[in-house]
Scaffold this active site. Structure first.
Site, PDB file in Angstrom:
ATOM      1  CG  ASP A 185      -7.022  -4.231   4.767  1.00  0.00           C
ATOM      2  OD1 ASP A 185      -6.574  -4.025   5.900  1.00  0.00           O
ATOM      3  OD2 ASP A 185      -6.905  -3.429   3.810  1.00  0.00           O
ATOM      4  CD  GLU A 290      -7.632  -2.683   9.215  1.00  0.00           C
ATOM      5  OE1 GLU A 290      -7.971  -2.988   8.053  1.00  0.00           O
ATOM      6  OE2 GLU A 290      -7.226  -1.555   9.531  1.00  0.00           O
ATOM      7  CG  ASP A 371      -6.789  -2.447  -0.229  1.00  0.00           C
ATOM      8  OD1 ASP A 371      -6.063  -1.794   0.543  1.00  0.00           O
ATOM      9  OD2 ASP A 371      -7.526  -1.919  -1.091  1.00  0.00           O
TER      10      ASP A 371
END
Ligand SMILES: [Zn+2]
Length: 385
Positions: A185, A290, A371
């Site tokens: 992430d 991501e 996260d």
């Protein structure tokens, strides 16, 4: 075979420096002329089909006739400029970048690219390279230059250093397989948050350098202010030869200091990022990342955000080409709902404000770091559970 970039610091002589400066000016001129023409064309007829780089190249002889100084420029560099301009427009149409801009005389970085045509770019001995129009240029690196060079980009930094980036063909080299998979992430404070709970990299630059930069930026602003006042005074007093900004050596000195610190920060950041991406590709066979929303990338609300955006873009670029080089797999994942789904049981806990860093799933009771949970979701979306 893969294409690679090879960066060399080059040491042009006085005449070569003059030629380089001239060529930087020529490509800037062509860029601006072509951009103005494309803008005008669109204004006159918004429905006209967009031109190709090939069509722009056909206009070059005309432009050279009108502006004879362009004949001194390395000819392929003008064609490459057209190609870059058209690519910039396509990136704009895809909403990945802003509208192409006119290039100012004192652009941050001056550069031009020459294409390989009929042996015009050749290594000479161990420390030389022959370039079109310029002749032989010296460099110090001990790196062996491959015979097949596709193109070369020559540039001058604001601090007066010269570089040649060669696009070369090389043998593909692969890293041994490790059987490991990871999801990442993207963060603002830490560049990457992994599905293995590890946080990697930082977007912030060195604090000491940041402080130095601020000091010199302030000094520069103050000296510029004073110089402008002095110039205005000259005009007011009707001094026969009024001073110009170029007469103030302390302004030039402060400007160089600011450029040097910028350069150092950029170098440090690039070095750290390259080290990180190589290590990731070495360690993992499969990486899920991501995906960046280009719309969000264009919005720079804060400095921290702007720096993070820059680092993310570069990180993604490096991971894409390095995983291709070294025979690893990279998947880009749409981060939709990844911060609100429980990675253990799949329960959708609804939208979460950015301030909420931890939460507990009401269905299965797992306690999540926001996260890390997102990173696990990204990994599972890309490669399954
Ligand atoms: Zn759950």
């Amino acid at each position: 075979m893969v294409t690679k970039g090879l960066k060399l610091r080059i040491y042009p002589n006085k005449q070569q420096r003059r030629q380089l400066a001239q060529n930087f000016g020529c490509v800037r001129f062509v860029w601006n002329q072509m951009l103005a023409m494309l803008n005008e064309r669109h204004e006159n007829n918004p429905k006209a089909s967009f031109l190709t780089a090939y069509a722009l190249n056909h206009l070059l002889p005309l432009l050279k006739k009108e502006h004879p100084f362009l004949k001194d420029a390395e000819s392929t560099s003008l064609q490459v400029t057209n190609q870059h301009l058209i690519e910039a427009f396509h990136a704009f149409f895809r909403k990945e970048k802003g509208h192409p801009k006119f290039k100012a005389k004192h652009a941050f970085k001056q550069s031009y690219t020459s294409k390989f045509v009929k042996g015009n770019i050749q290594p000479v001995g161990d420390h030389g390279i022959r370039l079109p129009k310029l002749g032989i240029l010296r460099f110090k690196t001990g790196q062996r230059i491959p015979e097949t060079i596709k193109q070369v980009t020559l540039s001058r930094t604001p601090t007066g250093k010269y570089f040649a980036v060669l696009t070369v063909e090389g043998e593909n080299q692969t890293f041994p397989k490790t059987g490991k998979t990871i999801g990442y992430d993207l963060g603002i404070k830490d560049l990457l948050v992994g599905s293995d709970v590890q946080r990697q990299g930082t977007c912030r630059h060195d604090k000491l350098l940041a402080h130095k930069l601020r000091v010199w930026q302030r000094t520069l602003a103050r000296r510029q202010r004073r110089a402008k006042k002095a110039i205005a005074w000259d005009y007011h007093q009707k001094v026969p030869v009024p001073r110009t900004l170029a007469d103030f050596k302390n302004v030039a000195k402060a400007r160089l200091q600011v450029a040097l610190i910028h350069e150092k920060i950029a170098n440090q950041r690039a070095y750290k990022l390259h080290k990180l991406t190589t290590q990731l590709v070495k360690t993992y066979d499969r990486i899920a990342l991501e995906n960046l929303k280009t719309k969000n990338l264009l919005r720079n609300h804060t400095l921290a955000r702007a720096i993070a955006n820059q680092a993310w873009g570069e990180l993604r670029r490096q991971l894409i080409y390095k995983s291709a080089w070294y025979g690893k797999e990279l998947k880009l994942v749409n981060p939709y709902k990844t911060s609100q789904l429980c990675s253990t049981c799949g329960h959708d806990d609804g939208k979460k404000a950015l301030a909420i860093r931890e939460w507990t799933c009401p269905q299965c009771g797992t306690h999540h770091d926001r996260d890390v949970n997102a990173a696990i979701n990204i990994k599972q979306l890309a490669f399954g559970r």
